[in-house]
Design a protein around this motif. Structure first.
Motif, PDB file in Angstrom:
ATOM      1  N   MET A 138       0.821  -1.213   0.000  1.00 57.26           N
ATOM      2  CA  MET A 138       0.000   0.000   0.000  1.00 57.26           C
ATOM      3  C   MET A 138       0.855   1.262   0.000  1.00 57.26           C
ATOM      4  SD  MET A 138      -3.370  -0.835   2.349  1.00 57.26           S
ATOM      5  CE  MET A 138      -2.526  -1.747   3.640  1.00 57.26           C
ATOM      6  N   ALA A 139       2.017   1.185   0.618  1.00 54.28           N
ATOM      7  CA  ALA A 139       2.888   2.358   0.656  1.00 54.28           C
ATOM      8  C   ALA A 139       3.383   2.747  -0.731  1.00 54.28           C
ATOM      9  CB  ALA A 139       4.077   2.091   1.580  1.00 54.28           C
ATOM     10  N   HIS A 140       3.466   1.772  -1.642  1.00 55.79           N
ATOM     11  CA  HIS A 140       3.959   2.042  -2.992  1.00 55.79           C
ATOM     12  C   HIS A 140       2.831   2.312  -3.987  1.00 55.79           C
ATOM     13  CE1 HIS A 140       7.633   0.297  -1.266  1.00 55.79           C
ATOM     14  NE2 HIS A 140       8.271   0.973  -2.201  1.00 55.79           N
ATOM     15  N   CYS A 141       1.605   2.365  -3.508  1.00 46.96           N
ATOM     16  CA  CYS A 141       0.481   2.713  -4.388  1.00 46.96           C
ATOM     17  C   CYS A 141       0.319   4.227  -4.428  1.00 46.96           C
ATOM     18  CB  CYS A 141      -0.824   2.088  -3.885  1.00 46.96           C
ATOM     19  SG  CYS A 141      -0.860   0.288  -3.942  1.00 46.96           S
ATOM     20  N   SER A 142       0.004   4.740  -5.589  1.00 47.75           N
ATOM     21  CA  SER A 142      -0.256   6.169  -5.688  1.00 47.75           C
ATOM     22  C   SER A 142      -1.617   6.488  -5.079  1.00 47.75           C
ATOM     23  CB  SER A 142      -0.226   6.598  -7.151  1.00 47.75           C
ATOM     24  OG  SER A 142      -1.229   5.909  -7.877  1.00 47.75           O
ATOM     25  N   GLU A 143      -1.895   7.776  -4.882  1.00 47.24           N
ATOM     26  CA  GLU A 143      -3.182   8.183  -4.332  1.00 47.24           C
ATOM     27  C   GLU A 143      -4.290   7.937  -5.353  1.00 47.24           C
ATOM     28  OE1 GLU A 143      -3.359  12.121  -2.824  1.00 47.24           O
ATOM     29  OE2 GLU A 143      -1.749  11.839  -1.367  1.00 47.24           O
ATOM     30  N   SER A 144      -5.431   7.540  -4.844  1.00 53.09           N
ATOM     31  CA  SER A 144      -6.582   7.334  -5.710  1.00 53.09           C
ATOM     32  C   SER A 144      -7.305   8.660  -5.932  1.00 53.09           C
ATOM     33  CB  SER A 144      -7.546   6.325  -5.074  1.00 53.09           C
ATOM     34  OG  SER A 144      -8.775   6.299  -5.774  1.00 53.09           O
ATOM     35  N   PRO A 145      -7.810   8.896  -7.147  1.00 57.58           N
ATOM     36  CA  PRO A 145      -8.602  10.116  -7.367  1.00 57.58           C
ATOM     37  C   PRO A 145      -9.909  10.106  -6.587  1.00 57.58           C
ATOM     38  CG  PRO A 145      -8.664   8.673  -9.295  1.00 57.58           C
ATOM     39  CD  PRO A 145      -7.640   8.110  -8.371  1.00 57.58           C
ATOM     40  N   LEU A 146     -10.323   8.939  -6.108  1.00 58.21           N
ATOM     41  CA  LEU A 146     -11.524   8.824  -5.283  1.00 58.21           C
ATOM     42  C   LEU A 146     -11.095   8.951  -3.824  1.00 58.21           C
ATOM     43  CD1 LEU A 146     -14.590   8.267  -5.522  1.00 58.21           C
ATOM     44  CD2 LEU A 146     -14.065   5.839  -5.254  1.00 58.21           C
ATOM     45  N   LYS A 147     -11.387  10.085  -3.211  1.00 56.01           N
ATOM     46  CA  LYS A 147     -10.836  10.358  -1.876  1.00 56.01           C
ATOM     47  C   LYS A 147     -11.337   9.363  -0.830  1.00 56.01           C
ATOM     48  CE  LYS A 147     -14.205  13.571   0.113  1.00 56.01           C
ATOM     49  NZ  LYS A 147     -14.376  14.834   0.858  1.00 56.01           N
ATOM     50  N   GLN A 148     -12.569   8.868  -0.985  1.00 57.50           N
ATOM     51  CA  GLN A 148     -13.080   7.890  -0.023  1.00 57.50           C
ATOM     52  C   GLN A 148     -12.273   6.594  -0.070  1.00 57.50           C
ATOM     53  OE1 GLN A 148     -14.992   9.555  -2.201  1.00 57.50           O
ATOM     54  NE2 GLN A 148     -16.411  10.752  -0.966  1.00 57.50           N
ATOM     55  N   LEU A 149     -11.829   6.231  -1.262  1.00 59.51           N
ATOM     56  CA  LEU A 149     -11.019   5.025  -1.410  1.00 59.51           C
ATOM     57  C   LEU A 149      -9.631   5.244  -0.832  1.00 59.51           C
ATOM     58  CD1 LEU A 149     -10.694   2.177  -2.420  1.00 59.51           C
ATOM     59  CD2 LEU A 149     -10.261   3.059  -4.716  1.00 59.51           C
ATOM     60  N   ASP A 150      -9.102   6.424  -1.009  1.00 52.65           N
ATOM     61  CA  ASP A 150      -7.807   6.739  -0.433  1.00 52.65           C
ATOM     62  C   ASP A 150      -7.868   6.667   1.093  1.00 52.65           C
ATOM     63  OD1 ASP A 150      -5.116   7.423  -1.026  1.00 52.65           O
ATOM     64  OD2 ASP A 150      -5.482   9.475  -0.372  1.00 52.65           O
ATOM     65  N   ALA A 151      -8.977   7.148   1.663  1.00 59.20           N
ATOM     66  CA  ALA A 151      -9.153   7.077   3.115  1.00 59.20           C
ATOM     67  C   ALA A 151      -9.226   5.629   3.590  1.00 59.20           C
ATOM     68  CB  ALA A 151     -10.418   7.834   3.523  1.00 59.20           C
ATOM     69  N   LEU A 152      -9.909   4.789   2.819  1.00 53.20           N
ATOM     70  CA  LEU A 152     -10.038   3.379   3.196  1.00 53.20           C
ATOM     71  C   LEU A 152      -8.691   2.669   3.129  1.00 53.20           C
ATOM     72  CD1 LEU A 152     -12.031   1.225   4.067  1.00 53.20           C
ATOM     73  CD2 LEU A 152     -12.485   0.740   1.658  1.00 53.20           C
ATOM     74  N   GLN A 153      -7.893   3.016   2.128  1.00 58.27           N
ATOM     75  CA  GLN A 153      -6.558   2.425   2.027  1.00 58.27           C
ATOM     76  C   GLN A 153      -5.708   2.785   3.245  1.00 58.27           C
ATOM     77  OE1 GLN A 153      -5.452   3.988  -1.873  1.00 58.27           O
ATOM     78  NE2 GLN A 153      -5.436   1.914  -2.708  1.00 58.27           N
ATOM     79  N   TRP A 154      -5.792   4.032   3.666  1.00 59.73           N
ATOM     80  CA  TRP A 154      -5.019   4.452   4.833  1.00 59.73           C
ATOM     81  C   TRP A 154      -5.526   3.778   6.104  1.00 59.73           C
ATOM     82  CZ3 TRP A 154      -0.553   6.597   6.003  1.00 59.73           C
ATOM     83  CH2 TRP A 154       0.150   7.269   4.996  1.00 59.73           C
ATOM     84  N   PHE A 155      -6.822   3.564   6.202  1.00 61.28           N
ATOM     85  CA  PHE A 155      -7.360   2.892   7.384  1.00 61.28           C
ATOM     86  C   PHE A 155      -6.859   1.450   7.462  1.00 61.28           C
ATOM     87  CE2 PHE A 155     -10.725   0.452   9.565  1.00 61.28           C
ATOM     88  CZ  PHE A 155     -10.688   1.095  10.799  1.00 61.28           C
ATOM     89  N   GLU A 156      -6.878   0.749   6.326  1.00 65.74           N
ATOM     90  CA  GLU A 156      -6.359  -0.620   6.298  1.00 65.74           C
ATOM     91  C   GLU A 156      -4.873  -0.648   6.644  1.00 65.74           C
ATOM     92  OE1 GLU A 156      -7.708  -3.653   5.754  1.00 65.74           O
ATOM     93  OE2 GLU A 156      -9.707  -2.768   5.813  1.00 65.74           O
ATOM     94  N   ARG A 157      -4.157   0.297   6.131  1.00 69.55           N
ATOM     95  CA  ARG A 157      -2.725   0.386   6.425  1.00 69.55           C
ATOM     96  C   ARG A 157      -2.503   0.645   7.920  1.00 69.55           C
ATOM     97  NH1 ARG A 157       1.219   4.601   3.194  1.00 69.55           N
ATOM     98  NH2 ARG A 157       3.116   4.333   4.435  1.00 69.55           N
ATOM     99  N   SER A 158      -3.356   1.477   8.519  1.00 70.92           N
ATOM    100  CA  SER A 158      -3.248   1.778   9.945  1.00 70.92           C
ATOM    101  C   SER A 158      -3.454   0.529  10.785  1.00 70.92           C
ATOM    102  CB  SER A 158      -4.280   2.844  10.339  1.00 70.92           C
ATOM    103  OG  SER A 158      -4.138   4.020   9.582  1.00 70.92           O
ATOM    104  N   LEU A 159      -4.480  -0.258  10.435  1.00 72.62           N
ATOM    105  CA  LEU A 159      -4.751  -1.486  11.184  1.00 72.62           C
ATOM    106  C   LEU A 159      -3.579  -2.456  11.089  1.00 72.62           C
ATOM    107  CD1 LEU A 159      -8.505  -2.200  10.318  1.00 72.62           C
ATOM    108  CD2 LEU A 159      -7.588  -1.278  12.449  1.00 72.62           C
ATOM    109  N   ASN A 160      -3.030  -2.599   9.902  1.00 69.66           N
ATOM    110  CA  ASN A 160      -1.926  -3.549   9.724  1.00 69.66           C
ATOM    111  C   ASN A 160      -0.687  -3.137  10.506  1.00 69.66           C
ATOM    112  OD1 ASN A 160      -3.375  -5.295   8.077  1.00 69.66           O
ATOM    113  ND2 ASN A 160      -2.795  -4.239   6.198  1.00 69.66           N
ATOM    114  N   THR A 161      -0.377  -1.838  10.534  1.00 69.49           N
ATOM    115  CA  THR A 161       0.773  -1.394  11.331  1.00 69.49           C
ATOM    116  C   THR A 161       0.502  -1.606  12.820  1.00 69.49           C
ATOM    117  OG1 THR A 161      -0.085   0.884  11.259  1.00 69.49           O
ATOM    118  CG2 THR A 161       1.609   0.285   9.652  1.00 69.49           C
ATOM    119  N   MET A 162      -0.764  -1.499  13.226  1.00 64.78           N
ATOM    120  CA  MET A 162      -1.118  -1.770  14.618  1.00 64.78           C
ATOM    121  C   MET A 162      -0.880  -3.236  14.953  1.00 64.78           C
ATOM    122  SD  MET A 162      -4.691  -0.896  16.633  1.00 64.78           S
ATOM    123  CE  MET A 162      -5.723  -2.058  15.722  1.00 64.78           C
ATOM    124  N   TYR A 163      -1.268  -4.130  14.020  1.00 67.77           N
ATOM    125  CA  TYR A 163      -1.044  -5.559  14.257  1.00 67.77           C
ATOM    126  C   TYR A 163       0.454  -5.896  14.294  1.00 67.77           C
ATOM    127  CZ  TYR A 163      -5.906  -5.618  12.588  1.00 67.77           C
ATOM    128  OH  TYR A 163      -7.235  -5.365  12.403  1.00 67.77           O
TER     129      TYR A 163
END
Length: 719
Positions: A427-452
């Motif tokens: 996910m860190a190597h993916c560019s930002e999505s033009p759909l801001k809601q999708l970009d937010a979801l990607q960051w949320f998933e990334r946040s959970l994984n770093t927490m784990y």
């Protein structure tokens, strides 16, 4: 589906047909469900309401217009009925996510209306297949020699769009009364409820709330999916269909702004060529397939749409936790998880919006909901079909090379296989999505994984990024940030007091932001469960701080970050090295570094025991896990876990954990049916949890219980 929603909206605005309106509804629906933003939800609700009304008007007009398309399978206007059902389904989902209880109840009723409409579509398909089967048998026994094609007869469509009467296989007989009702009356929207449809039913009948009828109460899911589309000849024979395979090569996207390599090169065992010969159609169970007969674009739309809509409908209802069981009476029917999943797989074969949406739902189920649950089989029905999901992901990446939706699912697939570092790096190597809601979801998933992964600095930074991308759960995000700095404070407390003081200040700063950022959002007129949870925890710590005469951070009990990991079921995504860190965090509470452990009562000791048992279970140490639960929680009167500011969730969750341990022991060799004693004991614990009174985050545990009961029923244990 390629993340270009701006162009999609511009093109769809050029037309006013029900299909254009539905397309605009799909765009706003995706934004609403990806971001949970109330203004977008209201926009989606309005757009879908317009689509409902337009589709209903066109459906009624099609019944009266001789020039409308005459399908050999469906009655006139069925394409508009499916459009209406799809709009109702999406509108219902948005309504349930709405903050209003009234809207949520209306939404459950819309699910019932959509169900009746789609049931009528299926009735038409069954009639058509039955007629073809009968004709096939008659022709095979006839002494008259004639050349018959193995394909369905081609349709000679006239210029006005109709077919000759001799070739219309359904319209001469019509549909059954039930089917006509479903396609003609039950699907009408509220705005036109005073209109009279051909079925002749009174308008008052439309909105009667009914319990499930006997026909749908105890329908047994067949072991082999014949489909919404399957039929068997009365003599027991089946019609042989020549289903030509379509080669779909699995390869990564070549889009310049996406990673050059997908999961297949990195993770599929063996050479990639082994998978290139496997096609999406081969991942779907064979049966008589109505799609083989629907070569007209309108029929393709109906078949793919009805599979997608009915599949997601059956799946959604099957996942409703026990706490919301009363609402199912409004719907009037039961879900069927296996059948719904197979219908969604069927829809993915179509290269249209229905196929793409069906793929998203399947990934959401397998990488999200199934990954959230514990009591599921290792193999067979109900298990995670890894190879099918790999093929589906490769297909969707090829169809929609610019979409970040599939990149998110690819990262989730890494996480589901306990490859958290790969998921975060991907996910860190993916560019930002033009759909801001999708970009937010990607960051949320990334946040959970770093927490784990227990990367607390990265987790705090990632959740702060989420605060800037949406307005949904800021209180929860700040709480998790504070919990991360509590762990950093505890790590630095002994070796580096200066660093510990900095982390302590940061933790307190984030915790102070929790209360002002909770309570604004609601779900079905109630505060969000996590908002209630984190506010109570803060109040508990503040009360303890005053009682003990210490700073609030020193009054924090058992690791709050481990609590968060438990409720997001992160333990299921951790490897043993990650789990060992969790055990180390939990052990801090009893260590010499924690001078306040002697003041703790049953409340915090119960939390410690539960989290430790859950971690041990995830490591496969079920005997140790059960021993901890029995000694520390189950042997104690459950009423002692209740009270002001106490964590009432530990007692019911301990019983769920016992069930999960027993299941893991029964399913250790992938043959749980061989240990009926453990399955029965597992059932007893699940029954106790399902009857428990309200407690913190009970809907999350309730969903696990619902899935667990469905699993046990698959092995003959009645729940």
């Amino acid at each position: 589906m390629n993340d270009d929603v701006g162009t999609a909206e511009a093109e769809l605005s050029k037309g006013s047909s029900p299909f254009h309106q539905l397309g605009k509804g799909v765009v706003t629906f995706m934004r609403a469900t990806l971001g949970f933003e109330q203004d977008i939800m209201r926009e989606a609700s309005d757009t879908l309401s317009t689509a409902e009304n337009t589709a209903y008007d066109q459906q009624r007009r099609a019944h009266r217009t001789p020039h409308s398309y005459q399908s050999p399978i469906y009655p006139p206007g069925t394409e508009y009925a499916v459009t209406l059902a799809e709009a109702q389904l999406m509108s219902a989902i948005v309504g349930v996510l709405n903050e209003s209880l009234t809207e949520a109840i209306k939404s459950f009723y819309k699910l019932r209306k959509a169900y009746l409409t789609l049931e009528g579509v299926m009735d038409a398909e069954k009639r058509y297949l039955k007629e073809r089967s009968s004709n096939s048998l008659a022709s095979s026994t006839s002494t008259t020699t004639s050349n018959t094609s193995s394909r369905p007869p081609s349709r000679n469509v006239t210029r006005d769009g109709s077919t000759p009467a001799s070739e219309n296989l359904v319209s001469q007989d019509g549909m059954s009364n039930a089917s006509s009702t479903s396609l003609g009356r039950e699907s009408k929207p509220k705005e036109v409820e005073k209109e009279t449809a051909k079925s002749g039913r009174d308008d008052d009948d439309e909105y009667d709330f009914v319990d499930a009828d006997e026909e749908h109460q105890d329908v047994e899911t067949p072991t082999e999916y014949m489909g919404h589309l399957g039929v068997q000849i009365e003599s027991g024979e089946t019609v042989a269909i020549n289903n030509t395979k379509r080669d779909i090569h699995i390869k990564s996207s070549s889009a310049p702004d996406l990673p050059s390599k997908g999961r297949y090169e990195a993770t599929v065992p063996g050479p990639i060529e082994d998978f290139e010969s496997l096609t999406l159609s081969e991942t779907i169970k064979e049966g008589e397939d109505i799609s083989l007969y629907g070569d007209h674009p309108v029929d393709v739309f109906i078949i793919s749409g009805s599979n997608f809509c009915f599949g997601i409908l059956l799946l959604i209802i099957s996942l409703v936790p026990p706490a919301f069981a009363t609402l199912l009476k409004i719907v009037g029917f039961k879900g069927d998880r296996e059948r719904g999943i197979q219908m969604l797989w069927q829809a993915t074969k179509f290269h249209n919006i229905h196929g793409a949406m069906a793929g998203l739902v399947l990934f959401g189920f397998y990488n999200g909901l199934t990954g959230f649950c514990d009591i599921i089989p290792q193999t067979g029905e109900g298990s995670y079909p890894k190879e099918r999901c790999k093929v589906l992901l490769g297909t969707m990446r090829e169809r929609y090379p610019k979409s970040h939706l599939w990149l998110l699912e690819e990262a989730r697939m890494f996480a589901s296989e306990r490859e958290l570092e790969k998921a975060v790096d991907f996910m860190a190597h993916c560019s930002e999505s033009p759909l801001k809601q999708l970009d937010a979801l990607q960051w949320f998933e990334r946040s959970l994984n770093t927490m784990y992964m227990h990367d607390y600095k990265a987790t705090s930074a990632a959740f702060l990024k989420c605060v800037t991308l949406n307005n949904w759960s800021h209180g929860l995000y700040y709480y998790i940030c504070g919990a991360c700095h509590v762990e950093l404070y505890r790590q630095a407390k002994m070796p580096d007091p200066t660093e510990a003081a900095k982390q302590k200040a940061k933790a307190e700063e984030f915790f102070k932001k929790v209360a002002p950022n909770t309570g604004r959002k609601r779900f079905m007129a109630r505060q969000l469960p996590f908002d209630v949870f984190v506010n109570r925890k803060i109040q508990k710590w503040e009360h303890r701080a005053k009682e003990w005469g210490v700073d609030m951070i020193d009054a924090v009990g058992v690791s709050p970050i481990e609590e968060m990991i438990y409720f997001w079921n992160g333990y299921k995504r951790m490897r043993n090295d990650h789990l060992d860190i969790s055990l180390h965090n939990l052990a801090w509470s009893e260590s010499e570094a924690n001078v306040h452990w002697g003041k703790e009562d049953l409340d915090e000791r119960g939390i410690l025991a539960l989290l430790r048992a859950a971690t041990l279970r995830s490591k496969g140490e079920t005997e140790k896990a059960k021993s901890v639960l029995e000694q520390e929680i189950l042997s104690v009167d459950k009423l002692l876990f209740k009270g002001n500011l106490k964590d009432s969730w530990t007692a019911p969750c301990a019983r769920y954990e016992m069930a999960a341990n027993l299941w893991r022991e029964a399913d250790r060799d992938g043959r749980p049916e061989g240990d009926t004693e453990k399955l029965e004991e597992c059932k007893v614990w699940l029954e106790e949890v399902s009857k428990w009174e309200s407690y913190d985050l009970d809907a999350r545990i309730g969903m696990k219980v619902t899935t667990a009961k469905a699993t046990l029923r698959r092995y003959g244990v009645e729940c």
